[in-house]
Structures are given as C-alpha cells and as structure tokens.
Design a protein around this motif. Structure first.
Motif, PDB file in Angstrom:
ATOM      1  N   MET A  53       0.729  -1.252  -0.268  1.00  0.00           N
ATOM      2  CA  MET A  53       0.007   0.235  -0.056  1.00  0.00           C
ATOM      3  C   MET A  53       0.890   1.201   0.055  1.00  0.00           C
ATOM      4  O   MET A  53       0.484   2.417  -0.598  1.00  0.00           O
ATOM      5  N   LEU A  54       1.996   1.291   0.509  1.00  0.00           N
ATOM      6  CA  LEU A  54       3.028   2.532   0.756  1.00  0.00           C
ATOM      7  C   LEU A  54       4.233   2.208   0.144  1.00  0.00           C
ATOM      8  O   LEU A  54       5.110   2.676   0.920  1.00  0.00           O
ATOM      9  N   GLY A  99       5.568   3.717  -2.221  1.00  0.00           N
ATOM     10  CA  GLY A  99       6.414   4.933  -2.909  1.00  0.00           C
ATOM     11  C   GLY A  99       5.215   6.165  -2.747  1.00  0.00           C
ATOM     12  O   GLY A  99       4.077   5.595  -2.335  1.00  0.00           O
ATOM     13  N   PRO A 100       5.576   7.164  -2.886  1.00  0.00           N
ATOM     14  CA  PRO A 100       4.534   8.050  -3.061  1.00  0.00           C
ATOM     15  C   PRO A 100       3.440   7.967  -3.878  1.00  0.00           C
ATOM     16  O   PRO A 100       2.255   7.773  -3.766  1.00  0.00           O
ATOM     17  N   SER A 108       2.448   4.933  -4.952  1.00  0.00           N
ATOM     18  CA  SER A 108       1.662   3.857  -4.423  1.00  0.00           C
ATOM     19  C   SER A 108       0.709   4.451  -3.495  1.00  0.00           C
ATOM     20  O   SER A 108      -0.471   3.954  -3.372  1.00  0.00           O
ATOM     21  N   ALA A 109       1.266   4.974  -2.496  1.00  0.00           N
ATOM     22  CA  ALA A 109       0.402   5.690  -1.550  1.00  0.00           C
ATOM     23  C   ALA A 109      -0.532   6.578  -2.004  1.00  0.00           C
ATOM     24  O   ALA A 109      -1.878   6.638  -1.353  1.00  0.00           O
ATOM     25  N   LEU A 110      -0.339   7.381  -2.771  1.00  0.00           N
ATOM     26  CA  LEU A 110      -1.315   8.235  -3.909  1.00  0.00           C
ATOM     27  C   LEU A 110      -2.497   7.225  -4.282  1.00  0.00           C
ATOM     28  O   LEU A 110      -3.841   7.511  -4.106  1.00  0.00           O
ATOM     29  N   PHE A 111      -2.030   6.231  -4.753  1.00  0.00           N
ATOM     30  CA  PHE A 111      -3.073   5.147  -5.260  1.00  0.00           C
ATOM     31  C   PHE A 111      -4.022   4.615  -4.439  1.00  0.00           C
ATOM     32  O   PHE A 111      -5.289   4.169  -4.450  1.00  0.00           O
ATOM     33  N   THR A 112      -3.205   4.066  -3.370  1.00  0.00           N
ATOM     34  CA  THR A 112      -3.883   3.600  -2.029  1.00  0.00           C
ATOM     35  C   THR A 112      -5.098   4.498  -1.688  1.00  0.00           C
ATOM     36  O   THR A 112      -6.033   4.089  -1.495  1.00  0.00           O
ATOM     37  N   VAL A 113      -4.601   5.798  -1.411  1.00  0.00           N
ATOM     38  CA  VAL A 113      -5.746   6.739  -0.798  1.00  0.00           C
ATOM     39  C   VAL A 113      -6.819   6.633  -1.904  1.00  0.00           C
ATOM     40  O   VAL A 113      -7.920   6.759  -1.347  1.00  0.00           O
ATOM     41  N   GLY A 115      -7.634   4.701  -4.030  1.00  0.00           N
ATOM     42  CA  GLY A 115      -8.396   3.394  -3.971  1.00  0.00           C
ATOM     43  C   GLY A 115      -9.473   3.362  -2.621  1.00  0.00           C
ATOM     44  O   GLY A 115     -10.691   3.104  -3.148  1.00  0.00           O
TER      45      GLY A 115
END
Lengths: 378, 473
Positions: free
Chosen positions: A35-36, A38-39, A41-46, A48
C-alpha cells in the motif's frame, strides 16, 4: 597447573532469540509493500480507499437498505428514493424460470434440470467413480430422456408441450447443454479432420472451421434460422427451436475443434508411433492413446469454450427464442411494474445469474489446471 | 538382390487393408458425401425459393430502399438504393470497430499492467473489474448501458454536464494540506529509518513524522467533506463551459468547424508528425551508434503542438469549436452522438478491455523474471523497466491474441441489432433482408464482409509472426 581462567571467551549458551523488526514482517510489512511502497503507490492507495468509501454506501443503500423487498405491484418501487425492486424479481421468478411452459407440467422441467445437475457433478467431480458410465448417460441417454420429458410423448402418457411455450432459464440451460453435448464430438471430428494426412478431408474441415470462426455468431444464427428451412424439402421444415440449436452446435464445434487441435499438437509423436508399433488401428490409437491425453491437456480451454457458449446463449433471442435474458426484457416492460428502478433490478439479477455460472466454471477450470499440472511441476 | 528382397518382404495385403487405397477411398467418400449434401441443399433451396417467390439474384441492389437511417457517414436518404444502405451499414460497423479498438486497447493495457502492480488497490481493482465484466454476457451489458443507464437520463434541459473544476479556498486548502502532510509523514518515516542513533536527524525525523501524521489525519475529514460538499460549495463544481453534455438524446460534444485557411493548420500538423517520426528514427540511429540519448519526447511534443499553433496564429485562427448551446427544449450546434452509439462503444470497450487485460497480463508474465531483475540491477526504475525491457518482449506474445480480440470486438459489434444502432447486420441483415426477402444473397454478402476482415487480419498476423519469430537455438 595454572588455574587462571582462559583469556579466550567461549560462549556456551545461545543468545536469546530476538523478535524480527516490526517493519520486516507481519501486517506492517504487507502494508508497506502493498500500500505504501512509494509516493505514487500511497496516492493510489488513498484514491482506492476514497473510491471504496464513495461507492460502497450508495451501493449498499440501493441494493439492500432502500430496496423494496415485498410489494404486490410496482407502486412501492415507484416511490422517490426507492432502491432495487427485489419484489419484482420475486413475483416474476416463475416467469424467469419457465416462461410460458404449462404450469402443471413444470415438474418435468425440474426433473430434467435435477438429472442434468447430478450428471454434471458426476462428470466434473475429480476422482468420481465410473466416469465412463456418467459420460455415456450424459452424452447419449440424457438428451433423449430430456427430449421425451420436456416435449412430451403420447407413448409415455406425457401430454405434449410445444416448443413455442418453452423459455426462461431452463431454455438457456437447454441451449447451452445442447451446444456442449454436440460440440465436443463435433469438435473432435473436425480437429482430427484438420490434422488428417488426407488432403480432401483436411480441406473440408479447414474450410468449415475458418468459415465459422470468421463470422459473427449472430449471422450464423440468422443463417440457421432463414436458410436451414430452404435447404431441406418444404415439408421437412425444422422446428423453430431446432434451427438455432443447429446454429449453436455448428458455431461451438468450430471453436472446439481449434482447442482440441491444440491438444493434439501437444502430444509428442512418440505416442502415436508407439501405438502403431503395438498394432493399434487408426481409430483404436485415437480412442485409447491420443484423445484421452489430448483432451486432458486442454480441459481449461474446453471449459473456456463452455463459458463463452453459455454467455452466447443470450443471442438466440435474435431469432425469437425467449431465453432467460429475453424474459427479463419482457418482464421489465410490464406496465404493472413500470418504474425507474425496474430495468436496473432486472439486469442486476440476470447479471448475477450469468456471473455465478461463468465465474464458477472459470474457477473450476483453474482448479483442474492446477491438479493436472501437479505431475509436470518440477 | 535388394529388389527381390523387398518383393519377398512385402506382405500380400488385401486391397481394403492397403493404407494408400483406404486413404483414397476415404477421401472419395468424404468428397462425394459433402458435395452431394451441398448439391441437395442448393437444389432444395432453388425449388423452395421459386415456390415462395423469393428473389434469386442481385437485382434488388440498385432499387430504392425507402427507409431512413439515423446515423450516416455518407449522404443517404429514403430515396437511396439498397446498395447505398449496405455502404452506410458497413461504414458504421467500421466506425464502431475503430473507435472501440482504440479505447479498448488503452483501457485493456492499463488494466493488464494494474493487475500485476505491487499496489494492493490497483491490483484488486483490476482483478475485480476483469472477473466481473468478462463473466457477464456482452448483450446483457449492452442492454444495461442502453436501457438502464442512458435511457433514464434526463431530457436535454436537465443534461448532465462535464464537471469543470474550480477550487474554493478553504476546502481546497484542507484537501491539499491533508495530501501534503500525508506525503511529509511518509517521507519522514522513511528518512528516520536511515539515521544513525543520536544524530540530529534521528531526533527530528520522528517528530516531523508524527506531526505530519497528526496534521494529515485532522485535515483529511475536512478535505473529504469538501470533496463531497454541496454543489457549489465543494472542491468540484458541476456545470460550466466544458461543452460536454449527456442526456437521453445522446452525447453532445464541441464540434470543430474548419474555416478557410484551416488547410494550413492541418498541413502543419502533418508536417509536425512527419518531422517527429524522422527525428525519432534519427535519434534511434544515433543512440545505436553512440549510445547518446536525445530528448525525443520533448522535441516531438514541441513540434506537434508548436507547428500547428504557429500556423493557427498566422492564418488568423480558422479552426473554431462550435459549442452545443441549450435553446428551448433542445441543444443547438455541437456534435451529437446517438445514445445507441454511446451504449455500443461503452459496452464493447468495457467488455473487450477485460479480455485484453488478461492477454497483457499473460504476455508480461511470460517475460522471464531475470529480465526485469537485470533491468533493476542496471539502475532502471519500475516505469522504464516496464516500458523499455518488459513490454517490448511481451508484445510478441500479446500481439496474436490481441488481434483476435480486435476481431472479436468487430464481430461483436453485430450485437448492435439488439439496441438499434444501424451497423451492417442491423441495416442489411435486418431491414434489407426483411424488405427484399433475398435471404441467401443478403446473408452471403454479410458473411463475406466479416470473413474478408477476419482472413485479411489473420493473414497480416501470420506475416508479422513469421517476421518476429524467436530465433530458435
């Protein structure tokens, strides 16, 4: 003797086992990696999570909380803010299942479906006993019995139910089953023909396969529906349900042939050479040595064809056959139930029906793939 | 000696058991059976058609059709001929297939790469998407989009309009603050782990990290509230001059209208395309020879935007966008796309993309892991690894099934007959067949069109496969 302790330190007990770092294992590690990472990936998780938060409440409200679960007609479903109209499905379920099939004869449909279900489980259960007998029953006895049961026969004292009364889910099942039962032998014959060393046989098989695979299914259905009655003498004109069934069979056979051909190509030449060295005839070799191996290799592909066939049964409506989807179309236009949510409710229900079958089949084929490749795994 | 030896070894085989004779016999029997079946069918068809007064020739081709079609790419009216109706249908099929293929490829590749992403959200979204859409019949999806989504849309006066984004200060600030603080927190946490104990960094980083997390958590609800705020009060405003409207009469788009002098702009665009292709080729040669890279992307972008822009300015802005404007009960101007077309393209794209995604995933997985590991070891990041190392190799595996998906999309466009979009099957096999009764001719022509497309595509594919075949060791 010198009693002073040795300057060399020798540890005799092992040091206590330390727990792994928090970040290197367990759920924390999973979250960091998945989920985190990289930046971005974190943005994508948020994004999602926001998407789930955005979609879920509305969906739950529409499908469950605001849904109308029981009402005699469409009045409650027309109320502003009402969600899915499940009472519409409940009231129309009989129609979805059997369409206009005479109500007092519905037990025949149920019996037929139950037999089909038992035979299908028998054949699909890995390691079930006496599969040969099951296959014989499913591919030969079952179609005959179903025809007698569903259509009726005076000899057995079953009143006739003409095919223009057939419809609904059971008709979709029939179309799919007929396609499955006839396309497998048809596909095997066509595949053997296409791989034959006799040029005339190869030519006809290739011509048929490439022709059918090159045109849309709808055109094949149109052809079966309008041209089949022209090709036979006028007094032989086939039943209106038989025509699309012929189209389905031709279409599925051509696709099945290509899958079976892939299986035949995967069998090493040594197998047929060994069979010939043992003195087996051509058909003996095919039946006992080549086909059992070739068909096993391509079980996932065969199931893939069945999934496609099951989805394609919806297209028979184009020649006026009231399959399940067509009954949904008819029911949603019923003025007694007219309302803004009826169409969506009907389609969601139909989608669920098709999805459960297709997804189930695809999971089954994945499971078989894993079981079959167990022996080949290094 | 050897001659006599062979004579002696050769067994006396009855003629019926001689493989060569049996082969010939089988072929003769097959040919006779198939050809006589065909002959009987044709003979019956001729008799039946004569008995029922069905035409057996193509005379209808040049007769007046007398029906209207609601989407035509070429001039067509009720006084046009059946032959022209055929052309209209064919062009509409090609239009749907072309538009569908472009969007399905974009969506399918995105989803395929997402399915293999290390990010949980991307991975699960793509998986749920693929497993849902490819297990539901396409016809059901088309009917859903057309009857359950597009038909109940409001009338033109209450059209859905493309949101134009306007930011309002406090909401946008809290939204941005939440994102910024979250990013700070993540970086501080990562930074903290790399510090030696006792240094200033080791002391400050956890504080920054904690602060960042706290600010992010406090700001997030405000930002989220702003995101879903009342229309007009939130971060996103609906409406505005985007010129994109959706209603129960279809989709309205700004229509580019080309005034005098716009030929220069198009010429400049063509020139820019040619120049950037040449530059790309030259850059590739240069890199192969010297290893030096050129800024291909930047230069091409500058060319593609700059040249047409200069021509546009120099000729006095001849290309204008004609915006749809609501007048009374309906829209005037702009480009209106029929709801049937929208539903068909939407259904075909979403459905086919789920299959393309699976092909892409299989192709990417077929590339040996060592390839991406080696690329990482050379210092390439995830994106260039995918773009420069993995995808080019995966393309050889992806392309054959990808073309068959394109063909499937083209063939599946015939499902338009269920929602009334006037493509080949709907116009020709539907209306023309019903009016003329010339079943055999109409079906044969329609099938011939699809067969030509299919066989031509697979022929090209076979050529490509031969050219790019793996060099076998």
């Amino acid at each position: 003797m010198d009693q002073r302790p040795s300057p060399v330190f020798l540890r005799t007990t092992s040091s206590p086992v330390l727990p792994p770092p928090v970040f290197a294992g367990g759920p924390v590690k999973w979250v960091r990696e998945n989920m985190l990472a990289g930046p971005g990936s974190a943005l994508f998780t948020v994004a999602g999570l926001l998407f789930i938060l955005w979609v879920t409440p509305g969906l739950v409200r529409y499908l469950l909380i605001d849904a109308v679960w029981s009402s005699p007609d469409g009045a409650a479903c027309r109320a502003p803010g009402a969600g899915a109209c499940w009472s519409f499905i409940a009231r129309k379920l009989d129609f979805f299942l059997y369409a206009s099939y005479p109500r007092e004869m519905v037990w025949r449909v149920n019996l037929c479906m139950a037999m089909g279900g038992v035979l299908a489980v028998w054949l699909l259960w890995p390691g079930a006993a006496r599969k040969g007998l099951g296959a014989l029953l499913f591919f030969i006895a079952y179609p005959v019995a179903s025809l007698l049961l569903l259509h009726g026969s005076d000899a057995l004292g079953l009143p006739k139910a003409p095919t223009d009364l057939w419809g609904g889910m059971f008709l979709s099942m029939i179309v799919a089953t007929v396609g499955i039962v006839f396309s497998l032998p048809g596909g095997v014959l066509l595949a053997l023909g296409r791989r034959s060393r006799l040029p005339v046989v190869r030519f006809f098989a290739t011509l048929f396969i490439e022709f059918v695979r090159g045109v849309p299914f709808i055109t094949v259905l149109f052809m079966a529906n309008t041209m089949l009655p022209l090709f036979v003498p006028a007094n032989w004109s086939p039943d209106r349900l038989v025509r699309p069934l012929v189209g389905v069979t031709l279409f599925a056979s051509a696709y099945m042939a290509e899958i079976v051909r892939a299986g035949l190509q995967a069998i090493p030449k040594g197998q047929s050479e060994g069979a010939m060295a043992l003195g087996l005839s051509h058909w003996g070799m095919m039946r006992l040595i080549i086909l059992p191996q070739a068909l096993t290799v391509v079980i996932p592909g065969i199931v893939g064809i069945f999934i496609g066939l099951f989805k394609d049964t919806t297209l028979v409506a184009v020649v006026g056959i009231p399959d399940f989807l067509r009954t949904v179309e008819t029911a949603r236009l019923d003025p007694a139930w007219a309302g803004p949510t009826i169409s969506a409710t009907g389609y969601i229900f139909a989608g669920l029906f098709y999805w459960v079958f297709c997804f189930g089949m695809s999971r089954y084929s994945l499971m078989m793939e894993r079981r079959l490749s167990a022996g080949r795994k290094r | 000696m050897s001659e006599r030896g062979r004579e002696a070894v050769r067994p006396q085989v009855p003629l019926l058991h001689d493989p060569r004779f049996r082969g010939l016999l089988t072929q003769a029997v097959t040919a006779v059976v198939v050809l006589s079946l065909l002959w009987v069918a044709v003979d019956n068809a001729a008799t039946n058609m004569r008995a029922r007064g069905i035409p057996t020739n193509f005379d209808f081709w040049n007769r007046v059709a007398g029906f209207d079609i609601n989407q035509t790419l070429i001039p067509y009216s009720a006084v046009s001929t059946y032959g022209q109706a055929f052309q209209v249908g064919l062009l509409n099929t090609l239009l749907v297939a072309g538009v569908g293929i472009v969007f399905a490829t974009l969506l399918g590749f995105t989803l395929g790469v997402m399915r293999l992403s290390s990010n949980w959200a991307a991975r699960s979204f793509a998986t749920v998407y693929v497993e849902t859409l490819r297990n539901v019949p396409l016809l059901l999806q088309l009917l859903f989009w057309y009857n359950a989504i597009l038909s109940p849309l409001p009338a033109p006066r209450a059209s859905l309009a493309m949101p134009s984004v306007t930011l309002t200060w406090p909401d946008a600030a809290s939204f941005g603050l939440a994102l910024g603080a979250g990013a700070l927190a993540i970086f501080a946490t990562r930074f903290a782990r790399g510090q030696t104990p006792g240094s200033a960094g080791a002391l400050l980083a956890p504080i920054a990290s904690a602060l960042g997390w706290i600010v992010a958590l406090i700001a997030l609800p405000f930002g989220a509230a702003a995101f879903w705020g009342e229309p007009g009060g939130g971060v996103l405003h609906w409406g505005g001059p985007a010129g994109l409207y959706l209603n129960n009469r279809g989709l309205l788009l700004p229509n580019p209208s080309f005034g005098p002098g716009s030929g220069w702009v198009l010429a400049a665009l063509a020139l820019a395309v040619a120049a950037s292709v040449l530059y790309t080729l030259q850059a590739r040669r240069r890199q192969a020879a010297t290893g030096a890279q050129s800024p291909v992307g930047l230069v091409s972008l500058a060319l593609l935007i700059g040249l047409p822009l200069i021509a546009f300015m120099a000729t006095g802005a001849p290309v204008t966008l004609d915006y749809p404007v609501l007048r009374g009960f309906n829209f005037q101007g702009g480009l209106r796309v029929n709801p049937e077309f929208v539903a068909l393209v939407l259904g075909l794209v979403l459905y086919t993309a789920s299959f393309i995604a699976e092909e892409v995933r299989a192709g990417v997985q077929s590339v040996a892991k060592g390839q991406s590991e080696a690329a990482h070891a050379l210092g390439l990041r995830a994106s260039p690894t995918l773009r420069l190392v993995v995808l080019p190799q995966a393309m050889r595996v992806i392309l054959p099934p990808l073309t068959s998906q394109y063909l499937n999309l083209t063939k599946n466009s015939s499902l338009a007959v269920f929602i009334g979009y006037p493509e080949l099957v709907q116009v020709f096999m539907g209306t023309v067949l019903n009016q003329t009764g010339a079943a055999v001719q109409v079906i044969a022509v329609t099938m011939a069109v699809y067969l030509t497309i299919s066989l031509a595509t697979s022929g090209l594919m076979a050529l490509y496969a031969r050219r790019t075949a793996w060099a076998e060791r």
